[in-house]
Design an enzyme around this catalytic site. Structure first.
Site, mmCIF file in Angstrom:
data_model
loop_
_atom_site.group_PDB
_atom_site.id
_atom_site.type_symbol
_atom_site.label_atom_id
_atom_site.label_comp_id
_atom_site.label_asym_id
_atom_site.label_seq_id
_atom_site.Cartn_x
_atom_site.Cartn_y
_atom_site.Cartn_z
ATOM 1 N N LEU A 1 0.816 -1.213 0.000
ATOM 2 C CA LEU A 1 0.000 0.000 0.000
ATOM 3 C C LEU A 1 0.847 1.259 0.000
ATOM 4 C CD1 LEU A 1 -2.671 -1.081 2.652
ATOM 5 C CD2 LEU A 1 -2.858 -1.183 0.160
ATOM 6 N N GLY A 2 2.038 1.166 0.560
ATOM 7 C CA GLY A 2 2.905 2.337 0.631
ATOM 8 C C GLY A 2 4.287 1.948 1.111
ATOM 9 N N GLY B 1 9.699 2.106 6.496
ATOM 10 C CA GLY B 1 9.045 0.818 6.408
ATOM 11 C C GLY B 1 8.136 0.667 5.212
ATOM 12 N N VAL B 2 7.570 -0.526 5.097
ATOM 13 C CA VAL B 2 6.662 -0.877 4.006
ATOM 14 C C VAL B 2 5.319 -1.279 4.606
ATOM 15 C CG1 VAL B 2 6.253 -2.423 2.066
ATOM 16 C CG2 VAL B 2 8.580 -1.681 2.592
ATOM 17 N N VAL B 3 4.236 -0.736 4.050
ATOM 18 C CA VAL B 3 2.890 -1.075 4.515
ATOM 19 C C VAL B 3 2.220 -1.953 3.463
ATOM 20 C CG1 VAL B 3 0.646 -0.211 5.247
ATOM 21 C CG2 VAL B 3 2.715 1.090 5.783
ATOM 22 N N LYS C 1 2.506 -2.868 8.834
ATOM 23 C CA LYS C 1 3.696 -2.068 8.548
ATOM 24 C C LYS C 1 4.929 -2.818 9.036
ATOM 25 C CE LYS C 1 5.727 2.529 9.056
ATOM 26 N NZ LYS C 1 5.529 3.912 9.561
ATOM 27 N N ASP D 1 5.021 14.377 12.923
ATOM 28 C CA ASP D 1 4.953 14.240 11.464
ATOM 29 C C ASP D 1 3.521 14.438 10.974
ATOM 30 O OD1 ASP D 1 6.052 13.954 8.959
ATOM 31 O OD2 ASP D 1 5.935 11.766 8.957
#
Length: 382
Positions: free
Chosen positions: A25-26, A31-33, A48, A141
């Site tokens: 997804l992203g 990190g990677v989701v 994630k 953030d």
């Protein structure tokens, strides 16, 4: 590998086997989701994967994750269902929010929200932030693409805050942080100026978001991080161009101005913002529609802006390092490293980032670019 290591890897493997992993997804610097299906509960989730090597203070990170799982329950924050880890990564299991982010919502709405929709979205953002700040969590953030909707037809006010990768759990509201981090467009002046920062930095970012959703424009004249930094350091007051603000109420503008104060001590707190007349919708000034000025607006359209990866200005510094002020706690105090006692230097890698991005340009039609360049004082090559 010892017995404890075997048990640890077996447990993490069993956790991963509980999910069918799907599309990514992203992906970002932290990190990677991926979308996944929980076999036991028969529901879709978002997982994630965060490399442990990207986390400088793992104990603090685990404390924050545990705190989020056990203590955070708010309709406007993402729900952390569980987490587990392997020898190299943390896995955070969240509810799946598939309705797109605030930038997607702006694009689908034609570039900006109506004032009523903007009020609903900002109210939800404030409620989530109030929930965090009351528990001494500083997000660090806050930005448009860190707010998602659970579904595409969700009302504007059902936005949820995600991505706590840079959040910190502070011992009190009196503590200030030293480590500069965040996304360039939303970084408060005190962070760029190395004065130390705390909860007012989140409020600055909310002021930027409010400016964005009401006008469809960036607060800045460029997407170049160096120009953004310079403009933030020199920021004095909000400029409202009639071309985009002629039909926005005076109360909405006042709300933005009270958040975008260069001095963090003069900014509204989250509880003060929730009591502002624009949010409470009490006595909202009526603006008579008038013809918009045709004057050039130098601000970058949000709809065209690319989603900028979070910029960590000082990778070599320990995360969550607390700032010890030399003398009083006023905004003029000089930040000192807790161990050395020396004045904080400009991070060397920040200079590298600035040099790398110095030549970046915004892709605009030639005639508009030449006009824009004159406005921001850049030299245009023929």
């Amino acid at each position: 590998m010892n017995l404890l290591g075997n048990l640890f890897h077996k447990e993490s493997h069993q956790h991963k086997q509980a999910y069918d992993f799907g599309e990514v997804l992203g992906q970002g610097g932290f990190g990677v989701v991926s979308q996944a299906h929980d076999k036991e509960t028969d529901r879709d989730v978002a997982i994630k994967k965060v490399p442990k090597k990207s986390i400088k203070n793992r104990d603090a990170y685990r404390r924050l994750i545990t705190f989020m799982r056990d203590n955070m329950d708010h309709p406007n924050t993402i729900n952390l269902i569980s987490f587990f880890s392997s020898s190299t990564s943390y896995y955070l299991v969240f509810e799946l929010a598939s309705g797109g982010d605030l930038i997607d919502r702006l694009n689908s709405a034609g570039g900006h929200l109506s004032e009523d929709e903007a009020r609903q979205a900002v109210t939800a953002i404030l409620k989530a932030t109030s929930y965090l700040h009351a528990r001494n969590v500083l997000h660090r953030d806050i930005k448009l693409d860190n707010y998602l909707y659970r579904s595409k037809d969700a009302p504007a006010g059902e936005v949820i805050l995600i991505d706590f990768g840079q959040a910190v759990l502070l011992p009190s509201h009196d503590v200030k942080l030293l480590e500069p981090c965040g996304s360039p467009t939303y970084i408060a002046p005190e962070i760029y100026n190395f004065r130390g920062y705390s909860f007012p930095a989140d409020m600055w970012a909310i002021g930027v978001i409010t400016f964005n959703v009401l006008s469809g424009r960036s607060l800045y004249t460029s997407a170049n991080p160096q120009i953004i930094e310079n403009e933030t350091k020199q920021f004095t007051d909000v400029k409202f161009n009639d071309l985009f603000w002629h039909d926005v109420s005076g109360d909405a503008k006042d709300f933005i101005q009270r958040l975008l104060k260069p001095n963090p001590n003069e900014r509204m707190t989250v509880d003060e913002a929730l009591q502002h007349g624009w949010i409470r919708h009490e006595g909202v000034s009526q603006i008579a529609p008038k013809k918009a000025s045709l004057a050039l607006d130098a601000h970058v359209p949000i709809a065209r802006a690319e989603k900028v990866e979070t910029l960590r200005l000082n990778e070599g510094q320990k995360p969550n390092e607390l700032l010890e002020l030399d003398g009083s706690s006023s905004g003029d105090a000089t930040p000192r490293h807790p161990q050395s006692g020396s004045a904080t230097p400009v991070p060397q890698d920040a200079k590298a980032v600035r040099e790398r991005d110095k030549g970046d340009k915004i892709m605009l039609p030639g005639n508009l670019y030449r006009k824009l360049s004159r406005v921001v004082g850049e030299e245009v090559e023929s």
